[in-house]
Design an enzyme around this catalytic site. Structure first.
Site, PDB file in Angstrom:
ATOM      1  N   ASP A 155      31.584 -32.850  20.546  1.00 18.59           N
ATOM      2  CA  ASP A 155      30.530 -32.925  21.568  1.00 18.59           C
ATOM      3  C   ASP A 155      30.680 -34.203  22.385  1.00 18.59           C
ATOM      4  O   ASP A 155      30.652 -35.310  21.840  1.00 18.59           O
ATOM      5  CB  ASP A 155      29.155 -32.916  20.891  1.00 18.59           C
ATOM      6  CG  ASP A 155      28.775 -31.536  20.387  1.00 18.59           C
ATOM      7  OD1 ASP A 155      29.002 -30.555  21.122  1.00 18.59           O
ATOM      8  OD2 ASP A 155      28.267 -31.438  19.262  1.00 18.59           O
ATOM      9  N   PHE A 210      21.265 -32.327  20.702  1.00 16.21           N
ATOM     10  CA  PHE A 210      20.942 -32.912  19.400  1.00 16.21           C
ATOM     11  C   PHE A 210      21.219 -31.922  18.267  1.00 16.21           C
ATOM     12  O   PHE A 210      21.153 -30.706  18.482  1.00 16.21           O
ATOM     13  CB  PHE A 210      19.451 -33.299  19.331  1.00 16.21           C
ATOM     14  CG  PHE A 210      19.063 -34.320  20.358  1.00 16.21           C
ATOM     15  CD1 PHE A 210      19.229 -35.673  20.088  1.00 16.21           C
ATOM     16  CD2 PHE A 210      18.565 -33.929  21.596  1.00 16.21           C
ATOM     17  CE1 PHE A 210      18.889 -36.625  21.050  1.00 16.21           C
ATOM     18  CE2 PHE A 210      18.230 -34.867  22.555  1.00 16.21           C
ATOM     19  CZ  PHE A 210      18.383 -36.221  22.286  1.00 16.21           C
ATOM     20  N   GLY A 245      20.057 -30.475  14.411  1.00 17.81           N
ATOM     21  CA  GLY A 245      18.826 -30.279  13.662  1.00 17.81           C
ATOM     22  C   GLY A 245      17.663 -29.713  14.457  1.00 17.81           C
ATOM     23  O   GLY A 245      16.505 -29.968  14.135  1.00 17.81           O
ATOM     24  N   ASP A 269      26.636 -21.861  19.072  1.00 14.00           N
ATOM     25  CA  ASP A 269      26.528 -23.289  18.774  1.00 14.00           C
ATOM     26  C   ASP A 269      25.067 -23.684  18.610  1.00 14.00           C
ATOM     27  O   ASP A 269      24.282 -23.604  19.561  1.00 14.00           O
ATOM     28  CB  ASP A 269      27.171 -24.099  19.908  1.00 14.00           C
ATOM     29  CG  ASP A 269      27.182 -25.590  19.608  1.00 14.00           C
ATOM     30  OD1 ASP A 269      26.880 -25.983  18.459  1.00 14.00           O
ATOM     31  OD2 ASP A 269      27.494 -26.367  20.523  1.00 14.00           O
ATOM     32  N   GLY A 290      27.134 -27.497  11.859  1.00 13.74           N
ATOM     33  CA  GLY A 290      26.818 -28.908  12.022  1.00 13.74           C
ATOM     34  C   GLY A 290      26.065 -29.442  10.828  1.00 13.74           C
ATOM     35  O   GLY A 290      26.400 -29.162   9.676  1.00 13.74           O
TER      36      GLY A 290
END
Ligand SMILES: O=C(CO)[C@@H](O)[C@H](O)[C@H](O)COP(=O)(O)O
Length: 268
Positions: A74, A183, A185, A215, A237
């Protein structure tokens, strides 16, 4: 149960009807034993390295090199999204210890500025947001292809797939954001899955060659719904991989179990 997860990843993918397939994901019987070895659509897991533990950079990359198909990098400019994370420099650092393909996700207002830097690094996949490609799409896609690299386009949750129709046949990858970009979470936005289904149908109908990636917030909680929509690549992630345990080997094992429990498919 290992189920081959500690072995080198399978490299026997083949292309059938424009869709990459391989024996990597196979059906699971109720008793947990693998019986049906039919070839199914291959699913790839691509770790989002902005969520890795940088204290354990070498350890985590060395382990993942043998288990995943690519890395997701990213790159943010602090304008397109209110955050700044990885950079082309980080790609150079990963290159020192990995020969896996890297996919740069450009969350930037001026993709032209970044594309040449990524071309110079021979970053295998360069993915740009559709929302900033107006008036630039054809030039930048050509620039990436002329360098022998793959061009991707990324769609925010609110962006309809029709936005990219003028150049859809040129792109190698389409990424559907299942969270707002910027971001880790965040909450999973379920309605985005309809776009994955639509892109699969369109690919079949028109014979397009793009791969479909999702994503954001892929984890035990969402694997089943994502699997039903059917992307080719899952970005994993913090919620799906790195946040599960301090030890990457354990995290990987938990992620595999989560995926298998929720989808009934085995990662070998
Ligand atoms: O593009 C992004 C964020 O804008 C993603 O690649 C995140 O790195 C990923 O969503 C983090 O993982 P989760 O915590 O969402 O699972």
């Amino acid at each position: 149960m290992c189920r081959g997860r500690k072995c080198k990843r399978n490299n026997t993918s083949e292309l059938v009807d424009g869709v990459t397939t391989s024996p990597t994901i196979i059906s699971k019987e109720n008793n947990g034993f693998v019986e049906d070895k039919q070839i199914m659509r291959k699913v790839e897991f691509s770790p989002s390295l902005m969520t890795m533990d940088l204290d354990k950079f070498k350890e985590q990359i060395t382990f993942l090199n043998n288990h995943v198909d690519s890395y997701h990098i990213d790159i943010m400019d602090g304008h397109y999204v209110p955050n700044i994370t990885l950079s082309p420099w980080f790609i150079e650092e990963v290159r020192k210890i990995s020969d896996l393909p890297m996919s740069a996700h450009l969350m930037v207002t001026d993709p032209s500025f970044w594309v040449q830097q990524l071309i110079d690094l021979k970053c295998e996949w360069i993915c740009m947001h559709a929302e900033v490609l107006d008036g630039l799409a054809f030039r930048l896609i050509d620039q990436i292809h002329d360098a022998g690299l793959k061009a991707g386009v990324v769609l925010n949750p609110e962006t309809p797939i029709e936005t990219i129709f003028p150049y859809i046949e040129l792109v190698d990858k389409i990424t559907i954001m299942t969270v707002d970009p910027g971001f880790a979470g965040q909450r999973f936005i379920e309605s985005t899955l309809d776009k994955i289904v639509a892109l699969r149908e369109l690919r079949e109908e028109k014979g397009y060659q793009y791969v479909i990636e999702m994503d954001g917030s892929s984890s035990r909680k969402t694997f089943k719904r994502i699997d039903e929509a059917g992307p080719d690549i899952y970005i994993v992630g913090r919620s799906g991989l790195f946040g599960l345990d301090e030890d990457i080997e354990k995290s990987w094992e938990i992620m595999c179990n989560d995926y298998e429990d929720m989808t009934g498919k085995v990662i070998s």
